[in-house]
Motif scaffolding. Structure first.
Motif, PDB file in Angstrom:
ATOM      1  N   GLN A 280       0.679  -1.061  -0.007  1.00  0.00           N
ATOM      2  CA  GLN A 280      -0.033   0.082   0.107  1.00  0.00           C
ATOM      3  C   GLN A 280       0.818   1.200   0.063  1.00  0.00           C
ATOM      4  O   GLN A 280       1.493   1.437   1.004  1.00  0.00           O
ATOM      5  CB  GLN A 280      -0.868  -0.111   1.242  1.00  0.00           C
ATOM      6  CG  GLN A 280      -1.725   1.204   1.212  1.00  0.00           C
ATOM      7  CD  GLN A 280      -2.424   1.386   2.465  1.00  0.00           C
ATOM      8  OE1 GLN A 280      -3.276   0.203   2.929  1.00  0.00           O
ATOM      9  NE2 GLN A 280      -2.666   2.317   3.214  1.00  0.00           N
ATOM     10  N   LEU A 281       0.879   1.948  -1.105  1.00  0.00           N
ATOM     11  CA  LEU A 281       1.661   3.066  -1.407  1.00  0.00           C
ATOM     12  C   LEU A 281       1.038   4.349  -1.385  1.00  0.00           C
ATOM     13  O   LEU A 281      -0.030   4.357  -1.926  1.00  0.00           O
ATOM     14  CB  LEU A 281       2.759   2.841  -2.734  1.00  0.00           C
ATOM     15  CG  LEU A 281       3.318   1.565  -2.741  1.00  0.00           C
ATOM     16  CD1 LEU A 281       4.028   1.498  -3.772  1.00  0.00           C
ATOM     17  CD2 LEU A 281       4.686   1.627  -1.472  1.00  0.00           C
ATOM     18  N   PRO A 282       1.763   5.449  -0.916  1.00  0.00           N
ATOM     19  CA  PRO A 282       1.024   6.811  -1.147  1.00  0.00           C
ATOM     20  C   PRO A 282       1.179   7.249  -2.681  1.00  0.00           C
ATOM     21  O   PRO A 282       1.926   6.754  -3.705  1.00  0.00           O
ATOM     22  CB  PRO A 282       1.897   7.936  -0.471  1.00  0.00           C
ATOM     23  CG  PRO A 282       3.231   6.858  -0.319  1.00  0.00           C
ATOM     24  CD  PRO A 282       2.871   5.662  -0.069  1.00  0.00           C
ATOM     25  N   ASP A 283       0.349   8.025  -3.240  1.00  0.00           N
ATOM     26  CA  ASP A 283       0.327   8.418  -4.556  1.00  0.00           C
ATOM     27  C   ASP A 283       1.591   8.713  -5.214  1.00  0.00           C
ATOM     28  O   ASP A 283       1.969   8.073  -6.357  1.00  0.00           O
ATOM     29  CB  ASP A 283      -0.770   9.476  -4.912  1.00  0.00           C
ATOM     30  CG  ASP A 283      -2.145   9.029  -4.636  1.00  0.00           C
ATOM     31  OD1 ASP A 283      -2.416   7.950  -4.580  1.00  0.00           O
ATOM     32  OD2 ASP A 283      -3.144  10.043  -4.285  1.00  0.00           O
ATOM     33  N   GLU A 284       2.589   9.533  -4.520  1.00  0.00           N
ATOM     34  CA  GLU A 284       3.715   9.898  -5.154  1.00  0.00           C
ATOM     35  C   GLU A 284       4.907   8.898  -5.364  1.00  0.00           C
ATOM     36  O   GLU A 284       5.730   8.806  -6.126  1.00  0.00           O
ATOM     37  CB  GLU A 284       4.353  11.112  -4.250  1.00  0.00           C
ATOM     38  CG  GLU A 284       4.831  10.559  -2.722  1.00  0.00           C
ATOM     39  CD  GLU A 284       3.632  10.397  -1.666  1.00  0.00           C
ATOM     40  OE1 GLU A 284       4.120  10.563  -0.623  1.00  0.00           O
ATOM     41  OE2 GLU A 284       2.612  10.756  -2.221  1.00  0.00           O
ATOM     42  N   LEU A 285       4.576   7.444  -4.748  1.00  0.00           N
ATOM     43  CA  LEU A 285       5.357   6.237  -5.065  1.00  0.00           C
ATOM     44  C   LEU A 285       4.780   5.268  -5.735  1.00  0.00           C
ATOM     45  O   LEU A 285       5.475   4.288  -6.038  1.00  0.00           O
ATOM     46  CB  LEU A 285       5.632   5.673  -3.488  1.00  0.00           C
ATOM     47  CG  LEU A 285       6.457   6.572  -2.738  1.00  0.00           C
ATOM     48  CD1 LEU A 285       6.718   5.836  -1.313  1.00  0.00           C
ATOM     49  CD2 LEU A 285       7.756   7.099  -3.134  1.00  0.00           C
TER      50      LEU A 285
END
Length: 779
Positions: A408-413
């Motif tokens: 589960q990654l943030p949008d920038e990653l």
């Protein structure tokens, strides 16, 4: 409250109190006969095998203020010792300095007197029981066995079938009675020992048994050892299946089981097992579905928590990467998810690498390949903090793991994931050390859209930072490539002497065949420093001249071309590849050469072309019949069309200007000459002398009058010149005949065009060859 020691609860009063008189008396007899084969004492528990009708294992330990016990015999009941337990208790007391010779049973009146039992040889063995209150004699002479005469009994004679049927009846009845008496009321619990599992190399399972008390409640669970014979007699089919798998797949766990296996001689009987990972997938659901699988969460606790089987979707392990402003970076933590449910990693009592999780007295499936190192590390050390500037390094490291967890990654990653088809690559090199000359070593790798990954690499893919793209490997495609190598005789090398595990080896004599097959399959192959290319389209162009056809052919090798003469020259040298302009090697198009190589070899090389005579139009047509990429000029196209429309040679009639009559065979000869003229072939009219070959040729020349733009030339011995003039005047009076002979003849030149037929001799032609070469003739 501190549990008492074994010495505080194991004494003569406990033995008398916990056994009835008969069991106590038989126990003292077993002890006197040295049937207790050895004592193992550890952690306040004593275990010993006792030899009865078979070997039984007895365990005694303190529990509360009482002496707890277990025995593998079928006689004991809750609250009462069997004779085997009494014997072990006496042996322990004797080993610790107690005077066991002074112990005496206290039989009641019902037990005093004599008892009889059948002897081993058919006689009756009489055992004398002491009177109540009487002291027992020393152990060496305490019991007296009296033997009475053998008593014979007269039985009615049985027929053979009755005797055999009685044998079966006895066996069936005995088994039923044994099952009923031995196993009635006993229940098995399958206990998963959580603390022991965390330190063992498998899942530790303990079998405990319990019986119904007289009041209907369950008694205290005690360790239960089940032998192979007990499994077949167990009444519950679910237990029989589970116990059989457990007994066959599990390993004995702990010193007690090893001791029992040694003393009892039954290596299939145990109360504790350690299940290897491959067996857990089958056994854990089976144990849970019995409704009698429990968890023990503390080594000192007697509390057991009953488990239920959770047949829902499996739990997934997720690795969460969250941007945290306070931490000035990203925080990496983990959790378990199933649909909308989510639990922390600390919640489960136990997780198994075989794919199970124990949550709130339930056992469910766990989908977490490669996640257990993460789960253990995060539980021990807490979340991982990564500086913001190193986020891409974190992502590249995670995606390079052999097993990438769910992220589960943030949008920038976030990144794009693709899975292109792998292009297999094989590099063949000499074996090292160089003394190994009978083998070649091969390195297998795969090209994923420009990213080359060695087969030996454990990565699931490769992360391209500049494109923020993760290329995931296709396991099925790589497996097919390895199977293809095995089909061709390329063998995997065993990992030894520090060599890579995914190296392959090949006998040198098989190299040409393997390279040809793999390149044909589309592989990139580099052998002995040479890169081989697969042949592509075969382009052919045909142009026509007056007397020949020029064939220009080339094979395409990924943008590099090889001409047909160069390919044929390589074939003549016995080579299997042709060197290309860029230094690589193109495999010869073997399928094309097998079908057309011989025909193509009939052409004469002329620079980058092959030259064919016009009479070879049929050969060329056959050569090019199935080639998709062929271009030609109008002349050759017309010749091919005429050839394909040809349906046979037919007899021909002479033209109206012919003043004679041809016989049937002469008409066939004229048709043959017309066929040769029509297709531009050279031919031979081979009739016997006197059959009129001259007449047939004159008929052909007469048919050409008016269409021919040049005269025809006939060369003959001088003696036949007169005959030709006479025949021409007779049959073709319209032909303009000119005889080019004699010393006063004019040189060959334009005046020949005023005639239809020029007659000359061999000698004259030889002398005037230079002038004849500049004249064009129809025939």
């Amino acid at each position: 409250m501190v549990n008492p020691t074994l010495a505080e609860v194991l004494h003569e009063r406990a033995l008398r109190r916990m056994a009835d008189t008969a069991s106590f008396w038989r126990g003292t007899e077993y002890f006197a006969q040295r049937r207790v084969r050895g004592l193992i004492e550890q952690a306040g528990t004593v275990t010993a095998p006792v030899q009865g009708t078979q070997r039984y294992l007895v365990t005694l330990w303190p529990e509360g203020d009482e002496l707890a016990y277990s025995c593998t015999c079928p006689v004991g009941e809750d609250g009462l010792f069997c004779k085997h337990c009494v014997a072990v208790g006496l042996a322990w007391l004797a080993q610790h300095g107690h005077d066991t010779g002074a112990l005496a049973p206290e039989p009641t009146a019902a037990h005093a007197g004599r008892t009889t039992a059948p002897g081993g040889d058919g006689a009756t063995v009489t055992r004398v029981l002491p009177d109540a209150g009487a002291a027992l004699p020393p152990a060496s002479s305490r019991f007296r066995l009296a033997r009475s005469p053998v008593r014979s009994t007269v039985r009615p004679r049985q027929s053979p079938w009755q005797a055999r049927l009685a044998e079966v009846q006895r066996a069936v009845t005995g088994r039923v009675e044994q099952n009923a008496s031995t196993l009635a009321g006993r229940q098995i619990l399958y206990v998963i020992d959580v603390p022991a599992t965390r330190t063992a190399d498998g899942l530790v399972v303990e079998l405990v048994g319990r019986r119904r008390k007289a009041n209907g409640e369950w008694g205290t669970p005690n360790p239960l050892r089940i032998s192979a014979g007990d499994i077949t007699r167990w009444p519950d089919p679910a237990d029989r299946q589970t116990l059989s798998l457990l007994n066959g797949a599990g390993r004995l766990y702990g010193p007690w089981d090893a001791a029992y296996a040694y003393f009892a001689g039954d290596y299939g009987a145990s109360s504790r097992y350690c299940l290897p990972t491959p067996t857990q997938d089958t056994l854990v659901p089976l144990m849970c579905k019995t409704g009698r699988c429990c968890l023990r969460t503390s080594p000192q606790s007697a509390d057991l928590f009953l488990l239920e089987w959770d047949d829902g979707a499996p739990w997934d392990f997720w690795l969460e990467v969250i941007r945290d402003a306070k931490a000035h970076g990203y925080v990496v933590s983990g959790c378990l998810r199933r649909g909308q449910e989510q639990i922390a990693l600390s919640t489960p009592a136990l997780t198994l690498a075989s794919g199970f999780v124990f949550v709130e007295h339930r056992c469910a499936r766990l989908n977490a390949p490669g996640a257990f190192p993460w789960m253990g590390h995060l539980r021990r050390s807490g979340p991982l903090v990564v500086p913001t500037a190193q986020a891409d390094d974190l992502l590249a490291t995670l995606l390079a793991l052999p097993d990438v967890p769910l992220l589960q990654l943030p949008d920038e990653l976030r990144y794009e994931e693709v899975s292109p088809a792998p292009l297999p690559r094989l590099r063949v090199r000499p074996a090292r050390p160089t003394g190994l000359r009978d083998v070649l070593w091969c390195d297998l790798s795969f090209d994923y859209d420009g990213a080359v990954i060695a087969a030996a690499q454990p990565w699931q893919g490769v992360f391209q930072r500049d494109r923020r793209r993760f290329i995931r490997r296709e396991a099925a495609g790589e497996q097919r490539a390895e199977e293809r190598l095995r089909e061709l005789g390329v063998r995997p090398r065993r990992a030894e002497f520090g060599h890579a595990e995914h190296e392959w080896e090949l006998a040198p004599r098989h190299l040409p065949r393997v390279v040809a097959a793999l390149v044909s399959d589309g592989w990139h192959v580099e052998a002995e420093g040479k890169i081989f290319r697969r042949s592509g389209a075969f382009h052919i162009d045909v142009t026509a001249d007056i007397d020949w056809f020029d064939l220009h052919g080339a094979v395409d090798y990924d943008g590099t071309r090889a001409t047909l003469p160069a390919i044929l020259e390589a074939v003549r040298r016995g080579e299997t590849a042709v060197r290309l302009d860029d230094g690589t090697y193109g495999l010869l198009p073997e399928e094309w050469l097998a079908r057309y190589g011989l025909l193509a070899g009939m052409g004469a090389p002329r620079g980058e072309d092959l030259r064919f005579n016009r009479s070879q139009v049929g050969v060329l047509d056959l050569l090019l019949a199935s080639q998709p990429h062929v271009t030609s000029d109008e002349v050759f196209a017309r010749a091919r069309t005429q050839l394909r429309a040809f349906d046979g040679i037919r007899p021909a009639d002479p033209p109206p200007a012919f003043t004679g009559t041809l016989r049937g065979y002469q008409r066939e000869g004229l048709g043959w000459l017309e066929f040769l003229r029509r297709f531009g072939f050279g031919g031979c009219l081979a009739d016997d002398m006197g059959l009129g070959k001259t007449v047939q040729v004159l008929a052909l020349l007469a048919s050409r009058r008016g269409d021919a733009t040049a005269p025809s030339l006939v060369v003959m011995p001088k003696s036949l010149a007169f005959n030709w003039r006479e025949e021409a005047a007779r049959f073709t009076p319209d032909l303009r005949v000119f005889e080019h002979t004699g010393s006063g003849r004019a040189k060959p030149g334009p005046h020949f065009c005023d005639h239809d037929l020029i007659i000359t001799t061999y000698g004259t032609l030889r002398r005037d060859a230079a002038q004849f070469a500049g004249v064009e003739f129809d025939y």
